[in-house]
Design a protein around this motif. Structure first.
Motif, PDB file in Angstrom:
ATOM      1  N   VAL A  73      27.842   8.161 -28.714  1.00  0.00           N
ATOM      2  CA  VAL A  73      26.777   8.300 -29.710  1.00  0.00           C
ATOM      3  C   VAL A  73      25.468   8.281 -28.951  1.00  0.00           C
ATOM      4  O   VAL A  73      25.232   7.399 -28.125  1.00  0.00           O
ATOM      5  CB  VAL A  73      26.811   7.146 -30.735  1.00  0.00           C
ATOM      6  N   GLU A  74      24.615   9.255 -29.253  1.00  0.00           N
ATOM      7  CA  GLU A  74      23.354   9.379 -28.535  1.00  0.00           C
ATOM      8  C   GLU A  74      22.195   9.469 -29.530  1.00  0.00           C
ATOM      9  O   GLU A  74      22.276  10.196 -30.521  1.00  0.00           O
ATOM     10  CB  GLU A  74      23.382  10.650 -27.677  1.00  0.00           C
ATOM     11  N   TYR A  75      21.119   8.710 -29.246  1.00  0.00           N
ATOM     12  CA  TYR A  75      19.881   8.844 -30.014  1.00  0.00           C
ATOM     13  C   TYR A  75      18.820   9.406 -29.083  1.00  0.00           C
ATOM     14  O   TYR A  75      18.558   8.856 -28.024  1.00  0.00           O
ATOM     15  CB  TYR A  75      19.404   7.508 -30.584  1.00  0.00           C
ATOM     16  N   SER A  76      18.218  10.516 -29.470  1.00  0.00           N
ATOM     17  CA  SER A  76      17.173  11.148 -28.682  1.00  0.00           C
ATOM     18  C   SER A  76      15.829  10.904 -29.350  1.00  0.00           C
ATOM     19  O   SER A  76      15.596  11.356 -30.479  1.00  0.00           O
ATOM     20  CB  SER A  76      17.426  12.648 -28.558  1.00  0.00           C
ATOM     21  N   GLU A  77      14.964  10.174 -28.653  1.00  0.00           N
ATOM     22  CA  GLU A  77      13.644   9.841 -29.183  1.00  0.00           C
ATOM     23  C   GLU A  77      12.784  11.097 -29.351  1.00  0.00           C
ATOM     24  O   GLU A  77      12.047  11.217 -30.326  1.00  0.00           O
ATOM     25  CB  GLU A  77      12.962   8.846 -28.243  1.00  0.00           C
ATOM     26  N   THR A  78      12.884  12.027 -28.422  1.00  0.00           N
ATOM     27  CA  THR A  78      12.052  13.231 -28.494  1.00  0.00           C
ATOM     28  C   THR A  78      12.527  14.199 -29.574  1.00  0.00           C
ATOM     29  O   THR A  78      11.721  14.780 -30.290  1.00  0.00           O
ATOM     30  CB  THR A  78      12.019  13.964 -27.137  1.00  0.00           C
ATOM     31  N   ASP A  79      13.846  14.369 -29.712  1.00  0.00           N
ATOM     32  CA  ASP A  79      14.389  15.278 -30.729  1.00  0.00           C
ATOM     33  C   ASP A  79      14.499  14.614 -32.096  1.00  0.00           C
ATOM     34  O   ASP A  79      14.701  15.306 -33.096  1.00  0.00           O
ATOM     35  CB  ASP A  79      15.775  15.778 -30.325  1.00  0.00           C
ATOM     36  N   ARG A  80      14.463  13.269 -32.117  1.00  0.00           N
ATOM     37  CA  ARG A  80      14.623  12.487 -33.352  1.00  0.00           C
ATOM     38  C   ARG A  80      15.979  12.769 -34.003  1.00  0.00           C
ATOM     39  O   ARG A  80      16.083  12.977 -35.193  1.00  0.00           O
ATOM     40  CB  ARG A  80      13.476  12.769 -34.302  1.00  0.00           C
ATOM     41  N   VAL A  82      20.245  11.654 -34.026  1.00  0.00           N
ATOM     42  CA  VAL A  82      21.385  10.816 -33.672  1.00  0.00           C
ATOM     43  C   VAL A  82      22.589  11.745 -33.705  1.00  0.00           C
ATOM     44  O   VAL A  82      22.852  12.381 -34.724  1.00  0.00           O
ATOM     45  CB  VAL A  82      21.572   9.655 -34.665  1.00  0.00           C
ATOM     46  N   ARG A  83      23.313  11.832 -32.574  1.00  0.00           N
ATOM     47  CA  ARG A  83      24.423  12.788 -32.522  1.00  0.00           C
ATOM     48  C   ARG A  83      25.649  12.174 -31.852  1.00  0.00           C
ATOM     49  O   ARG A  83      25.547  11.268 -31.042  1.00  0.00           O
ATOM     50  CB  ARG A  83      24.006  14.066 -31.816  1.00  0.00           C
ATOM     51  N   THR A  84      26.775  12.724 -32.247  1.00  0.00           N
ATOM     52  CA  THR A  84      28.043  12.451 -31.582  1.00  0.00           C
ATOM     53  C   THR A  84      28.590  13.799 -31.140  1.00  0.00           C
ATOM     54  O   THR A  84      27.949  14.828 -31.342  1.00  0.00           O
ATOM     55  CB  THR A  84      29.045  11.770 -32.537  1.00  0.00           C
ATOM     56  N   GLU A  85      29.804  13.783 -30.604  1.00  0.00           N
ATOM     57  CA  GLU A  85      30.420  15.025 -30.148  1.00  0.00           C
ATOM     58  C   GLU A  85      30.738  15.965 -31.315  1.00  0.00           C
ATOM     59  O   GLU A  85      30.847  17.172 -31.142  1.00  0.00           O
ATOM     60  CB  GLU A  85      31.700  14.710 -29.387  1.00  0.00           C
ATOM     61  N   PHE A  86      30.880  15.411 -32.525  1.00  0.00           N
ATOM     62  CA  PHE A  86      31.329  16.204 -33.666  1.00  0.00           C
ATOM     63  C   PHE A  86      30.304  16.368 -34.778  1.00  0.00           C
ATOM     64  O   PHE A  86      30.496  17.189 -35.671  1.00  0.00           O
ATOM     65  CB  PHE A  86      32.633  15.624 -34.241  1.00  0.00           C
ATOM     66  N   THR A  87      29.220  15.614 -34.762  1.00  0.00           N
ATOM     67  CA  THR A  87      28.205  15.730 -35.811  1.00  0.00           C
ATOM     68  C   THR A  87      26.856  15.212 -35.318  1.00  0.00           C
ATOM     69  O   THR A  87      26.791  14.526 -34.297  1.00  0.00           O
ATOM     70  CB  THR A  87      28.632  14.984 -37.094  1.00  0.00           C
ATOM     71  N   ALA A  88      25.804  15.543 -36.062  1.00  0.00           N
ATOM     72  CA  ALA A  88      24.454  15.083 -35.702  1.00  0.00           C
ATOM     73  C   ALA A  88      23.642  14.882 -36.970  1.00  0.00           C
ATOM     74  O   ALA A  88      23.915  15.489 -38.010  1.00  0.00           O
ATOM     75  CB  ALA A  88      23.772  16.104 -34.798  1.00  0.00           C
ATOM     76  N   HIS A  89      22.659  14.006 -36.879  1.00  0.00           N
ATOM     77  CA  HIS A  89      21.743  13.773 -37.996  1.00  0.00           C
ATOM     78  C   HIS A  89      20.322  13.737 -37.463  1.00  0.00           C
ATOM     79  O   HIS A  89      19.993  12.932 -36.595  1.00  0.00           O
ATOM     80  CB  HIS A  89      22.057  12.459 -38.717  1.00  0.00           C
ATOM     81  N   GLU A  90      19.478  14.629 -38.000  1.00  0.00           N
ATOM     82  CA  GLU A  90      18.070  14.655 -37.627  1.00  0.00           C
ATOM     83  C   GLU A  90      17.286  13.806 -38.623  1.00  0.00           C
ATOM     84  O   GLU A  90      17.486  13.916 -39.834  1.00  0.00           O
ATOM     85  CB  GLU A  90      17.543  16.090 -37.642  1.00  0.00           C
ATOM     86  N   LEU A  91      16.390  12.961 -38.099  1.00  0.00           N
ATOM     87  CA  LEU A  91      15.581  12.111 -38.963  1.00  0.00           C
ATOM     88  C   LEU A  91      14.656  12.950 -39.832  1.00  0.00           C
ATOM     89  O   LEU A  91      14.155  13.990 -39.407  1.00  0.00           O
ATOM     90  CB  LEU A  91      14.742  11.139 -38.129  1.00  0.00           C
ATOM     91  N   ASP A  92      14.420  12.478 -41.036  1.00  0.00           N
ATOM     92  CA  ASP A  92      13.495  13.136 -41.948  1.00  0.00           C
ATOM     93  C   ASP A  92      12.097  13.143 -41.342  1.00  0.00           C
ATOM     94  O   ASP A  92      11.762  12.264 -40.553  1.00  0.00           O
ATOM     95  CB  ASP A  92      13.490  12.373 -43.286  1.00  0.00           C
TER      96      ASP A  92
END
Length: 141
Positions: A73-80, A82-92
């Motif tokens: 599970v990875e959270y990218s501060e610049t892209d905003r 949260v992603r895994t190998e199978f799904t991702a969620h972009e912050l509002d």
């Protein structure tokens, strides 16, 4: 049949004080409603992002248990994101996070490096915490 138009007198020119007060009251009422609605949308956006991230973490934990392989599970501060190998969620767009970028692995036993993701929208703040030992997900109020 035709009536002659009368010239306006001093009494009929301009606005009365009552008319100006009513107009100001209407503008203040519309402003107040819009500010309250904006606060609710921030809170709703924050609540939605917290729920989506908690669901994403729960899915990652279940996938690790099912496959017997760790899930990252990875959270990218610049892209905003949260992603895994199978799904991702972009912050509002209304939601920000002061949490630094991080990457953790969730092992099949549920153990992981731990995660505390803080989300902020306006004056509201919530966090999603992944317990390092048990893999339990806790949401703060």
């Amino acid at each position: 049949m035709w009536k002659a138009r009368r010239r306006p007198t001093l009494q009929t020119r301009g606005f009365a004080t009552v008319e100006v007060l009513v107009a100001v009251a209407i503008v203040v009422l519309i402003g107040t409603i819009s500010v309250l609605a904006l606060g609710r949308s921030d809170r709703a956006s924050l609540q939605n992002d917290v729920a989506e991230i908690a669901l994403l973490l729960q899915q990652a934990r279940l996938r690790a248990a099912e496959t017997g392989q760790p899930v990252f599970v990875e959270y990218s501060e610049t892209d905003r994101v949260v992603r895994t190998e199978f799904t991702a969620h972009e912050l509002d767009r209304a939601v920000a996070s002061p949490t630094e970028s991080t990457r953790i692995s969730i092992r099949p036993s549920g153990e992981n490096e731990g995660l505390n993701l803080v989300l902020v929208a306006g004056a509201h703040e919530r966090s999603v915490e992944l317990d390092w030992l048990t893999g339990q997900i806790r949401l703060s109020q």
